[in-house]
Design a protein around this motif. Structure first.
Motif, PDB file in Angstrom:
ATOM      1  N   GLN A 537       0.856  -1.183   0.000  1.00  0.00           N
ATOM      2  CA  GLN A 537       0.000   0.000   0.000  1.00  0.00           C
ATOM      3  C   GLN A 537       0.887   1.226   0.000  1.00  0.00           C
ATOM      4  N   PRO A 538       1.059   1.898  -1.146  1.00  0.00           N
ATOM      5  CA  PRO A 538       1.923   3.084  -1.190  1.00  0.00           C
ATOM      6  C   PRO A 538       1.519   4.115  -0.155  1.00  0.00           C
ATOM      7  N   GLU A 539       2.536   4.769   0.406  1.00  0.00           N
ATOM      8  CA  GLU A 539       2.280   5.776   1.432  1.00  0.00           C
ATOM      9  C   GLU A 539       1.358   6.857   0.886  1.00  0.00           C
ATOM     10  N   PRO A 540       0.196   7.071   1.523  1.00  0.00           N
ATOM     11  CA  PRO A 540      -0.744   8.067   0.999  1.00  0.00           C
ATOM     12  C   PRO A 540      -0.197   9.488   0.993  1.00  0.00           C
ATOM     13  N   PHE A 541       0.727   9.791   1.899  1.00  0.00           N
ATOM     14  CA  PHE A 541       1.293  11.140   1.915  1.00  0.00           C
ATOM     15  C   PHE A 541       2.144  11.381   0.671  1.00  0.00           C
ATOM     16  N   LEU A 542       2.814  10.309   0.175  1.00  0.00           N
ATOM     17  CA  LEU A 542       3.669  10.432  -1.000  1.00  0.00           C
ATOM     18  C   LEU A 542       2.913  10.158  -2.296  1.00  0.00           C
ATOM     19  N   TYR A 543       1.915   9.280  -2.231  1.00  0.00           N
ATOM     20  CA  TYR A 543       1.160   8.893  -3.428  1.00  0.00           C
ATOM     21  C   TYR A 543      -0.332   9.010  -3.124  1.00  0.00           C
ATOM     22  N   PRO A 544      -0.820  10.243  -2.946  1.00  0.00           N
ATOM     23  CA  PRO A 544      -2.209  10.438  -2.510  1.00  0.00           C
ATOM     24  C   PRO A 544      -3.247  10.045  -3.545  1.00  0.00           C
ATOM     25  N   ASP A 545      -2.842   9.859  -4.796  1.00  0.00           N
ATOM     26  CA  ASP A 545      -3.807   9.537  -5.832  1.00  0.00           C
ATOM     27  C   ASP A 545      -3.919   8.038  -6.093  1.00  0.00           C
ATOM     28  N   PHE A 546      -3.222   7.229  -5.311  1.00  0.00           N
ATOM     29  CA  PHE A 546      -3.292   5.783  -5.500  1.00  0.00           C
ATOM     30  C   PHE A 546      -4.415   5.212  -4.637  1.00  0.00           C
ATOM     31  N   ASN A 547      -5.211   4.342  -5.214  1.00  0.00           N
ATOM     32  CA  ASN A 547      -6.305   3.736  -4.455  1.00  0.00           C
ATOM     33  C   ASN A 547      -6.480   2.266  -4.830  1.00  0.00           C
ATOM     34  N   GLY A 548      -7.383   1.606  -4.129  1.00  0.00           N
ATOM     35  CA  GLY A 548      -7.591   0.183  -4.340  1.00  0.00           C
ATOM     36  C   GLY A 548      -8.102  -0.144  -5.727  1.00  0.00           C
ATOM     37  N   GLN A 549      -8.973   0.707  -6.281  1.00  0.00           N
ATOM     38  CA  GLN A 549      -9.470   0.449  -7.634  1.00  0.00           C
ATOM     39  C   GLN A 549      -8.338   0.475  -8.646  1.00  0.00           C
ATOM     40  N   LEU A 550      -7.385   1.396  -8.460  1.00  0.00           N
ATOM     41  CA  LEU A 550      -6.261   1.482  -9.388  1.00  0.00           C
ATOM     42  C   LEU A 550      -5.383   0.233  -9.279  1.00  0.00           C
ATOM     43  N   ARG A 551      -5.172  -0.254  -8.057  1.00  0.00           N
ATOM     44  CA  ARG A 551      -4.393  -1.479  -7.896  1.00  0.00           C
ATOM     45  C   ARG A 551      -5.091  -2.646  -8.603  1.00  0.00           C
ATOM     46  N   ASP A 552      -6.386  -2.770  -8.420  1.00  0.00           N
ATOM     47  CA  ASP A 552      -7.130  -3.838  -9.088  1.00  0.00           C
ATOM     48  C   ASP A 552      -7.013  -3.723 -10.605  1.00  0.00           C
ATOM     49  N   ASP A 553      -7.047  -2.480 -11.114  1.00  0.00           N
ATOM     50  CA  ASP A 553      -6.906  -2.273 -12.554  1.00  0.00           C
ATOM     51  C   ASP A 553      -5.541  -2.751 -13.041  1.00  0.00           C
ATOM     52  N   MET A 554      -4.510  -2.506 -12.254  1.00  0.00           N
ATOM     53  CA  MET A 554      -3.165  -2.921 -12.650  1.00  0.00           C
ATOM     54  C   MET A 554      -3.073  -4.441 -12.763  1.00  0.00           C
ATOM     55  N   VAL A 555      -3.608  -5.124 -11.774  1.00  0.00           N
ATOM     56  CA  VAL A 555      -3.590  -6.592 -11.806  1.00  0.00           C
ATOM     57  C   VAL A 555      -4.427  -7.098 -12.976  1.00  0.00           C
ATOM     58  N   ARG A 556      -5.574  -6.453 -13.191  1.00  0.00           N
ATOM     59  CA  ARG A 556      -6.447  -6.885 -14.286  1.00  0.00           C
ATOM     60  C   ARG A 556      -5.768  -6.661 -15.630  1.00  0.00           C
ATOM     61  N   GLU A 557      -5.009  -5.575 -15.767  1.00  0.00           N
ATOM     62  CA  GLU A 557      -4.271  -5.320 -17.001  1.00  0.00           C
ATOM     63  C   GLU A 557      -3.364  -6.506 -17.345  1.00  0.00           C
ATOM     64  N   THR A 558      -2.600  -6.972 -16.377  1.00  0.00           N
ATOM     65  CA  THR A 558      -1.665  -8.066 -16.621  1.00  0.00           C
ATOM     66  C   THR A 558      -2.405  -9.350 -16.940  1.00  0.00           C
ATOM     67  N   GLN A 559      -3.497  -9.613 -16.236  1.00  0.00           N
ATOM     68  CA  GLN A 559      -4.269 -10.823 -16.499  1.00  0.00           C
ATOM     69  C   GLN A 559      -4.883 -10.804 -17.895  1.00  0.00           C
ATOM     70  N   LEU A 560      -5.452  -9.671 -18.282  1.00  0.00           N
ATOM     71  CA  LEU A 560      -6.042  -9.568 -19.621  1.00  0.00           C
ATOM     72  C   LEU A 560      -4.986  -9.680 -20.706  1.00  0.00           C
ATOM     73  N   PHE A 561      -3.817  -9.136 -20.441  1.00  0.00           N
ATOM     74  CA  PHE A 561      -2.726  -9.211 -21.405  1.00  0.00           C
ATOM     75  C   PHE A 561      -2.313 -10.672 -21.624  1.00  0.00           C
ATOM     76  N   PHE A 562      -2.125 -11.415 -20.544  1.00  0.00           N
ATOM     77  CA  PHE A 562      -1.749 -12.824 -20.696  1.00  0.00           C
ATOM     78  C   PHE A 562      -2.890 -13.619 -21.321  1.00  0.00           C
ATOM     79  N   GLN A 563      -4.116 -13.326 -20.929  1.00  0.00           N
ATOM     80  CA  GLN A 563      -5.264 -14.018 -21.509  1.00  0.00           C
ATOM     81  C   GLN A 563      -5.332 -13.784 -23.014  1.00  0.00           C
ATOM     82  N   HIS A 564      -4.982 -12.587 -23.435  1.00  0.00           N
ATOM     83  CA  HIS A 564      -4.956 -12.273 -24.863  1.00  0.00           C
ATOM     84  C   HIS A 564      -3.901 -13.112 -25.577  1.00  0.00           C
TER      85      HIS A 564
END
Length: 820
Positions: A537-564
């Motif tokens: 979980q990136p430090e919110p003070f340093l990376y205030p725009d990072f959230n759980g939805q964005l993390r899920d999107d990152m994982v989904r990106e890799t999964q969709l890429f391999f699935q492709h």
């Protein structure tokens, strides 16, 4: 008779398994005439002919200086190693092959032989070992496997059309060699078996329903890192809403239920409307008239809901648009909500309420159980008279047991479940009887354990082919992560599945099935260690725009890429250098890529070469970082271990921790590179860091969250370095190029991981000839994904087993991989 090759415990009268001894497997290998020369056209060709004696001299001159009986570097001595007899020292030879193919030995800074001598040595070792293995192949031994959490969930969904969270009952799975399905790590205990019994009880009740259910309260909590900002609509909530929560809830009976929420307010909030919907249909609108800073419990009136699984959404009605005042991040997101919000105080607080909890209480005044998807899957017949009840129940039990046990069932298999049916029906009627029989099926070892049959008359140490039924089960869990379907079972029952053409037709069919996404969400995710992204979980003070939805999107990106890659049968090498990826608007904005609108993922071409392949994915960059800074060491280690299969040696004891290195000098903060240079000034540290650090530094333009940067701590980044083979690298494109200059380690490591996942056991030294065969065949097919999948399926380790000696044990699976 179906038998287990090893392992065992006793649980009551219903589960008896054989003993599991302890020790090391030492399979025999055939002695073959020594090879005196290298085949110049061997894989990775270009090597000149060299005699075995000449190669022996190379080892003595360039290797024994470190790997001697006296120095024993790497706990390895090569003083008595003879390339012509490599098959007799296969574990050592396989270690050498991995290091030679990766170009890691001799190490940087040490004199090396000229030309292609090292390639010739690797090819000789491979040829000698492969010839011996061809004469007497060893498919290895694997003890029984049990259903882990993910497989249990998938099987229940296939069997009963029911979505469950197995974590409610089953303990967390142990990872071994990247994966959670390897048999050696799947221990048994009475506690675990009791957990399976509890799961069987609860799942059968959820599937059938309970008209006599008493009111209970189930509480769902919003994760702290899920943003509920003004324009963050969660998937599953109605259009025109923001924030909130979406859950899948099991309603045991038709009746009235009450929905309670707890909200966390910002300052100066006017009233808000909270929409409650079930399966997309609104059932209530709650007005929040209160202002304040504390959570205020609110609830709906009684809402009638039918039995079964329903998606419940509670979200705030979005009434205005535009930016909101926010202390740290005025235009992106806010994560205030959840029980742990106070420890994140003042990080991203907006003036909008956030849903912290959702509680569902009921049923009140139950009136029966309506037809649901799971009930329709179970009750395929209905008795019209008392005389039809037991035959109908037997047909239901036979069908469910066939699918659950993954094989045709016999009359003897039905005796137990039908006895439970009779007892349940006598107490509560037909449906209770069927539910009790289903419970017994889900608690049966034939369901929980993947038992494989050893043919009669096979002597200990002999190899044998799996039966068609067992092959079907291996195949379905490999490609789908669940049980075989009716067509695959029919092919197995008829025996046609053992025909090569029929087997390949089934593989092609299964890869087109949506369930084949398991190769991405199960195999690739674990191989690439995407589960570790959740731990950072990136430090919110340093990376205030990072959230759980964005993390899920990152994982989904890799999964969709391999699935492709799998679905379109692309080359494995695209994993490393693809000029495209799969993005939605949120992730594209994070990467700085314009022109992507909406929540749906779609293929997007990269606008430049700063990102290429897997090394540009936010998921990988996140999981190889610390919460407050990047880690070139972790990134370098990840590339060497996960992609190349040649991990650096573990650090020696008493090495100073990197975090102990000074963070500032002469009044300014030091960059990560500067701190690394101080750390590896220690010669003990430098031995390993000179391998990892240049690899990780080439990726250091990506910050913790995967965004591109050119400065750190206000200082320009310096990512220049030298790959251990002497090639200068400084940006991700350089690293990709130098990796693809030596594709053999990448290809073989991918093959080894896929084979281990498919077999359910660690890859051993005697599996390496099969891995080389699969990789070489894939090279002729341009490394297309289907060539790897088909190669694994047709391999001896996948289709065969070796009969276990009575005094032989399987603990070798827990030993370090001999190729590492």
């Amino acid at each position: 008779m179906r038998t287990l090759v090893a392992g065992g415990f006793l649980l009551g009268a219903w589960l008896t398994l054989g003993a599991s001894p302890h020790g090391v497997v030492t399979p025999e290998t055939a002695a073959q005439p020594a090879r005196d020369a290298v085949v110049a056209s061997a894989p990775g060709g270009g090597a000149s002919d060299a005699s075995a004696e000449e190669l022996r001299e190379v080892i003595e001159q360039y290797c024994v200086r470190c790997h001697s009986d006296a120095r024993l570097r790497g706990n390895l001595s090569l003083e008595d190693f003879d390339p012509a007899r490599a098959h007799e020292m296969a574990p050592t030879a396989e270690k050498m092959i991995v290091k030679l193919r990766a170009g890691m030995m001799p190490p940087p800074g040490v004199r090396r032989p000229e030309g292609d001598t090292l390639t010739a040595l690797a090819e000789t070792l491979e040829s000698v070992i492969d010839e011996a293995a061809a004469a007497d192949p060893d498919p290895g031994i694997r003890r029984f496997q049990r259903l882990n959490r993910a497989e249990y969930e998938r099987v229940i969904n296939d069997l009963l059309d029911l979505e469950i969270d197995a974590g409610r009952w089953l303990p967390a799975d142990t990872y071994l060699g990247n994966f959670d399905n390897l048999s050696a790590a799947q221990g048994l205990s009475t506690t675990l078996l009791e957990a399976y019994l509890r799961a069987a009880t609860e799942v059968s009740r959820l599937a059938v329903g309970n008209p006599a259910a008493l009111p209970v309260s189930v509480k769902y909590t919003s994760p702290i890192d899920v943003s509920q900002h003004a324009w963050d609509r969660l998937e599953g909530t109605p259009i025109g809403t923001r924030g909130g929560m979406v859950v899948t809830h099991d309603f045991p009976a038709d009746g009235e239920y009450v929905f309670s929420v707890a909200t966390l307010f910002g300052q100066g909030v006017t009233g808000q409307d909270l929409d409650v919907s079930i399966d997309g249909e609104g059932v209530g609108l709650i007005r929040i008239p209160h202002n304040g800073s504390n959570r205020v419990p609110l609830q709906t009136g009684p809402v009638f809901v039918t039995a079964g699984q329903h998606q419940v959404a509670a979200a705030f009605v979005r009434t205005i648009d535009g930016p909101y005042e926010d202390r740290l991040s005025p235009f992106d997101w806010s994560f205030v909500g959840g029980e742990d919000a106070q420890q994140w105080a003042n990080y991203g607080i907006t003036a909008l309420p956030h849903l912290a909890d959702l509680m569902i209480t009921g049923p009140h005044d139950p009136v029966g159980v309506s037809e649901s998807a799971s009930r329709a899957r179970i009750f395929t017949c209905r008795p019209a008279s008392p005389s039809e009840k037991r035959p109908c129940a037997e047909s239901i039990v036979r069908r469910l047991a066939t699918q659950a046990y993954r094989r045709p069932v016999t009359d003897a298999d039905l005796l137990g479940p039908m006895r439970f049916y009779d007892e349940g029906a006598a107490e509560g009627g037909f449906e209770i009887g069927v539910r009790t029989a289903l419970q017994s099926i889900l608690a049966n070892p034939q369901f929980l354990f993947r038992l494989e049959e050893q043919p009669e008359g096979v002597a200990p140490g002999e190899s044998y082919r799996l039966s068609a039924v067992d092959l079907a089960s291996r195949l379905s869990f490999f490609l789908w992560g669940t049980v075989p379907d009716a067509e695959l079972l029919a092919a197995a029952e008829s025996g046609s599945l053992t025909d090569v053409d029929v087997l390949e037709e089934q593989v092609e069919r299964m890869l087109l099935d949506p369930r084949a996404e398991a190769l991405a969400t199960r195999f690739a995710s674990q191989w690439l260690r995407l589960q570790d992204a959740v731990k950072n979980q990136p430090e919110p003070f340093l990376y205030p725009d990072f959230n759980g939805q964005l993390r899920d999107d990152m994982v989904r990106e890799t999964q969709l890429f391999f699935q492709h890659l799998v679905r379109e049968d692309r080359s494995l090498l695209e994993l490393y250098d693809a000029d495209y990826t799969f993005l939605n608007q949120r992730l594209a904005r994070h990467y700085g890529i314009a022109g992507v609108v909406g929540d749906e993922f779609r293929r997007v071409e990269y606008p430049d070469d700063t990102r290429r392949g897997i090394l540009g994915h936010g998921s990988v960059l996140l999981l190889t970082s610390m919460s407050q800074r990047t880690s070139p060491v972790l990134r370098g280690k990840w590339v060497m271990e996960v992609l190349m299969g040649a991990p650096p040696p573990p650090p020696p004891p008493n090495v100073p921790n990197f975090e102990e290195t000074a963070t500032a000098s002469e009044g300014r903060r030091l960059t990560t590179r500067e701190r690394m240079e101080i750390h590896r000034a220690n010669p003990t540290c430098n031995a390993c860091h000179r391998l990892m650090d240049p690899i990780g530094l080439a990726l250091d333009n990506f910050d913790v969250t995967g965004q591109w940067r050119i400065r750190e701590q206000g200082m320009p980044l310096d990512t220049r370095g030298t790959y251990y083979d002497g090639t200068p690298i400084g940006v991700p494109a350089d690293l990709t190029e130098v990796l693809l200059d030596r594709p053999i380690p990448l290809v073989r490591n991918f093959t080894a991981n896929m084979l281990a996942y498919a077999m359910g056991r660690r890859v051993e030294y005697f599996d390496q000839p099969s891995i080389r065969d699969i990789a070489e065949a894939a090279r002729g097919a341009d490394y297309r994904m289907s060539s790897f999948i088909m190669g694994v399926v047709n391999s001896d380790p996948f289709q065969m087993m070796r009969a276990q000696d009575t005094d032989e044990t399987l603990d070798h699976d827990l030993e370090p991989d001999p190729t590492e």
